[in-house]
Scaffold this active site. Structure first.
Site, PDB file in Angstrom:
ATOM      1  N   ASN A   7      18.840 118.338  93.536  1.00 54.54           N
ATOM      2  CA  ASN A   7      19.620 118.708  94.717  1.00 54.54           C
ATOM      3  C   ASN A   7      21.076 118.863  94.283  1.00 54.54           C
ATOM      4  O   ASN A   7      21.772 117.880  94.058  1.00 54.54           O
ATOM      5  CB  ASN A   7      19.462 117.593  95.760  1.00 54.54           C
ATOM      6  CG  ASN A   7      20.242 117.879  97.032  1.00 54.54           C
ATOM      7  OD1 ASN A   7      20.927 118.889  97.133  1.00 54.54           O
ATOM      8  ND2 ASN A   7      20.136 116.981  97.994  1.00 54.54           N
ATOM      9  N   ARG A  84      16.078 121.712  95.948  1.00 58.18           N
ATOM     10  CA  ARG A  84      16.498 121.894  97.330  1.00 58.18           C
ATOM     11  C   ARG A  84      17.432 123.102  97.372  1.00 58.18           C
ATOM     12  O   ARG A  84      18.402 123.173  96.616  1.00 58.18           O
ATOM     13  CB  ARG A  84      17.251 120.658  97.802  1.00 58.18           C
ATOM     14  CG  ARG A  84      17.771 120.835  99.193  1.00 58.18           C
ATOM     15  CD  ARG A  84      18.660 119.711  99.594  1.00 58.18           C
ATOM     16  NE  ARG A  84      19.147 119.931 100.943  1.00 58.18           N
ATOM     17  CZ  ARG A  84      20.279 119.447 101.393  1.00 58.18           C
ATOM     18  NH1 ARG A  84      21.041 118.695 100.621  1.00 58.18           N
ATOM     19  NH2 ARG A  84      20.661 119.684 102.619  1.00 58.18           N
ATOM     20  N   HIS A 173      18.493 120.778 107.560  1.00 57.22           N
ATOM     21  CA  HIS A 173      17.737 119.504 107.497  1.00 57.22           C
ATOM     22  C   HIS A 173      16.236 119.761 107.698  1.00 57.22           C
ATOM     23  O   HIS A 173      15.510 118.875 108.164  1.00 57.22           O
ATOM     24  CB  HIS A 173      18.196 118.516 108.598  1.00 57.22           C
ATOM     25  CG  HIS A 173      19.526 117.898 108.342  1.00 57.22           C
ATOM     26  ND1 HIS A 173      20.397 117.590 109.369  1.00 57.22           N
ATOM     27  CD2 HIS A 173      20.127 117.486 107.208  1.00 57.22           C
ATOM     28  CE1 HIS A 173      21.485 117.041 108.869  1.00 57.22           C
ATOM     29  NE2 HIS A 173      21.356 116.969 107.555  1.00 57.22           N
ATOM     30  N   ARG A 234      32.540 116.399 110.472  1.00 59.61           N
ATOM     31  CA  ARG A 234      32.450 117.726 111.102  1.00 59.61           C
ATOM     32  C   ARG A 234      32.556 117.608 112.618  1.00 59.61           C
ATOM     33  O   ARG A 234      32.005 116.678 113.204  1.00 59.61           O
ATOM     34  CB  ARG A 234      31.106 118.381 110.750  1.00 59.61           C
ATOM     35  CG  ARG A 234      31.049 118.904 109.341  1.00 59.61           C
ATOM     36  CD  ARG A 234      29.662 119.425 108.997  1.00 59.61           C
ATOM     37  NE  ARG A 234      29.096 118.677 107.897  1.00 59.61           N
ATOM     38  CZ  ARG A 234      27.826 118.734 107.514  1.00 59.61           C
ATOM     39  NH1 ARG A 234      26.976 119.532 108.145  1.00 59.61           N
ATOM     40  NH2 ARG A 234      27.391 118.011 106.500  1.00 59.61           N
ATOM     41  N   GLU A 379      13.067 113.415 102.246  1.00 60.14           N
ATOM     42  CA  GLU A 379      13.220 114.833 101.917  1.00 60.14           C
ATOM     43  C   GLU A 379      12.716 115.120 100.504  1.00 60.14           C
ATOM     44  O   GLU A 379      12.102 116.150 100.253  1.00 60.14           O
ATOM     45  CB  GLU A 379      14.701 115.230 102.036  1.00 60.14           C
ATOM     46  CG  GLU A 379      15.150 115.258 103.484  1.00 60.14           C
ATOM     47  CD  GLU A 379      16.655 115.239 103.651  1.00 60.14           C
ATOM     48  OE1 GLU A 379      17.251 114.148 103.523  1.00 60.14           O
ATOM     49  OE2 GLU A 379      17.235 116.297 103.909  1.00 60.14           O
TER      50      GLU A 379
END
Ligand code: ADP
Length: 395
Positions: A7, A84, A173, A234, A379
Site C-alpha cells: 500500500n 492497493r 474505502h 479533512r 483491508e
C-alpha cells in the site's frame, strides 16, 4: 507460501507478508518520509525495528523489504503481490491482474486521485522490478462502489461534465466496506445477497456506505475522499459556495484551499489541538470545550449520514462500526447511537465498552432496524483474498 500486500502513499510504503493458508500476517511494516533524507523503514516482526534507508525512494524501500525477506529465506516463498490502488475510475468493478494495459488505465485515472494513483503506480513498478516473474494484482478502493445507481453517483451538475470528464461520485474505502459486508453477513448468518447494512468506517479518513443486498448503493465520499463526513484533518462536505468566498474575500489560492480543506480542517480544525480521537477524548474529559465540540460534530455528522441512507435501504439489518475510531472509541459510538435512539435501539453500555481493541460484538438492538455492531476491518485480508482468487483462476 505467502502473499505480499503493498500500500503505497505519496511518502510512505506499507507492506504485509501474509500466510496464504491461515491468512496470518507474519511480517509487516511501514517505510515513511520517503524521498527525504529522513526516510526510514520499520519492520514489525518479533518486535519492532526501525532502520534508516540509504535509498529513500519507493524503489529503495521496496528493495529493503525484499532484502529483509531474502535474509530470512522468505522471498522465494512469495507467490503473488497484491497492491492497493486508490482510483480505478469506472474501468474496474473488481480486482484485476496487473498488465501493461491495467497500468495505462491506472495512469489515466491519476487526475482523479493525483496524490494516490501515481504513488500506487510507483509501488507497482518497484515491486514488479524486484519480483518480475510473480503475478501482481490491483485491488481498487473504488471498485466496490461501482454498483451505485446513477441517482447516487451523479452530481447535480451539467451532465456533460460526467460524460466528457468523468466527474461523478466514486467512493473510497471499498475494500473495508466490502470486508465489513461479508463479515457481518457471516456474523448475523444472513446470506450475502440478502443483507442490508450501513457500514461506518471511522478512522483518520472516514466514510459511510449503504449496502443493499450485499452491494454498495450509496457512500459518503465522492469524486475525491474529501466529500462526506468530517474527518481527522479533512472538512468533509462544505457549501461549495465557500470556495469562491475564500478566493474572493480572503485571497486563498488553489493550493491554500486544498491545504485548508484536506489538512487543516476536521477534528484538528475545530479542536485546534489534534486530529487524534484519543487526544480529543482526554482533553474533552479535562473540560476542553473545543475538543468536545469536535467530537460532538463528528458524531452528529455520522448519525445524520446513517439516517440519510434509510430511504435507499428501507430494510436495515445492521449498522456497523469499524476503523480506528469505530473499533476503539466506545465514547464516539455512544454519542452516535444516542442520536439514532429514535430508531428504537436498545443500547448496551457494557457491550459497547467491551468492544475495543479487536473485540467484535453487538452493542445495540432494535426490533425495526436490526443490530448495531462493532466489526474489525481487514483491508489487507481482502487484498490477499482477491489476489489468491485471481491467481487461482489463472492457474
Ligand atoms: P487511517 O484512516 O489513517 O487508517 P485509523 O483507522 O488507524 O486511520 O484510525 C485512526 C484514528 O483512530 C485516530 O483518530 C485514533 O485516535 C483513533 N483511535 C485509535 N485507537 C483509539 C482508541 N483506543 N480510542 C479512541 N480512538 C482511537
Amino acid at each position: 507460501m505467502y502473499a505480499l500486500v503493498i500500500n503505497c502513499g505519496s511518502s510512505s510504503l506499507k507492506f504485509a507478508l501474509i500466510e496464504t493458508k491461515n491468512r496470518q500476517t507474519v511480517i509487516s511494516g511501514t517505510a515513511e518520509q520517503l524521498n527525504t533524507p529522513e526516510a526510514t523503514i520499520t519492520f514489525k516482526h518479533e518486535g519492532k525495528n526501525t532502520e534508516s534507508l540509504t535509498d529513500g525512494t519507493h524503489a529503495g524501500a521496496f528493495r529493503a523489504v525484499f532484502d529483509y525477506l531474502q535474509s530470512r529465506d522468505l522471498a522465494g516463498e512469495v507467490i503473488a503481490v497484491g497492491h492497493r490502488v486508490v482510483h480505478g475510475g469506472e474501468y474496474f468493478q473488481k480486482s484485476v491482474e496487473i498488465t501493461p494495459e491495467v497500468i495505462e488505465i491506472i495512469k489515466r485515472c491519476a487526475p482523479l486521485a493525483p496524490i494516490h494513483n501515481p504513488a500506487n503506480l510507483t509501488g507497482i513498478l518497484a515491486a514488479q522490478e524486484v519480483f518480475p516473474t510473480l503475478p501482481h494484482v490491483a485491488v481498487f478502493d473504488t471498485a466496490f462502489h461501482q454498483t451505485m445507481p446513477e441517482e447516487a453517483y451523479l452530481y447535480a451538475l451539467p451532465y456533460e461534465l460526467y460524460e466528457d470528464f468523468n466527474i461523478r461520485r466514486y467512493g473510497f474505502h471499498g475494500s473495508s466496506h466490502r470486508y465489513i459486508t461479508e463479515r457481518t453477513a457471516e456474523i448475523l448468518d444472513i446470506p450475502l445477497d440478502k443483507i442490508n447494512l450501513i457500514s461506518c468506517h471511522l478512522g483518520n479518513g472516514a466514510s459511510v456506505t449503504a449496502v443493499k443486498e450485499g452491494k454498495s448503493v450509496d457512500t459518503s465520499m465522492g469524486l475525491t475522499p474529501l466529500e462526506g463526513l468530517m474527518m481527522g484533518t479533512r472538512s468533509g462536505s462544505i457549501d461549495p459556495g465557500l470556495v469562491p468566498y475564500l478566493v474572493e474575500r480572503l485571497n486563498y489560492d488553489i493550493y491554500e484551499l486544498d491545504h485548508l480543506l484536506n489538512f487543516k480542517s476536521g477534528l484538528l480544525g475545530i479542536s485546534g489541538v489534534s486530529n487524534d480521537c484519543r487526544t480529543l477524548e482526554l482533553k474533552a474529559n479535562e473540560g476542553d470545550k473545543r475538543c468536545q465540540l469536535a467530537l460532538d460534530m463528528f458524531a452528529y455528522r455520522v448519525a445524520k449520514t446513517v439516517a440519510s441512507y434509510l430511504p435507499a435501504l428501507q430494510k436495515l439489518d445492521a449498522i456497523v462500526f469499524t476503523g480506528g475510531i469505530g473499533e476503539n472509541s466506545s465514547y464516539v459510538r455512544e454519542l452516535i447511537m444516542e442520536q439514532l435512539a429514535f430508531l428504537g435501539y436498545a443500547f448496551s453500555r457494557p457491550s459497547n465498552e467491551h468492544c475495543v481493541r479487536g473485540t467484535e460484538g453487538v452493542i445495540a438492538t432494535s426490533s425495526a432496524f436490526g443490530k448495531a455492531l462493532v466489526v474489525c476491518t481487514d483491508e489487507e485480508g481482502m487484498i490477499v483474498q482477491d489476489t489468491l482468487e485471481i491467481i487461482g483462476k489463472k492457474a
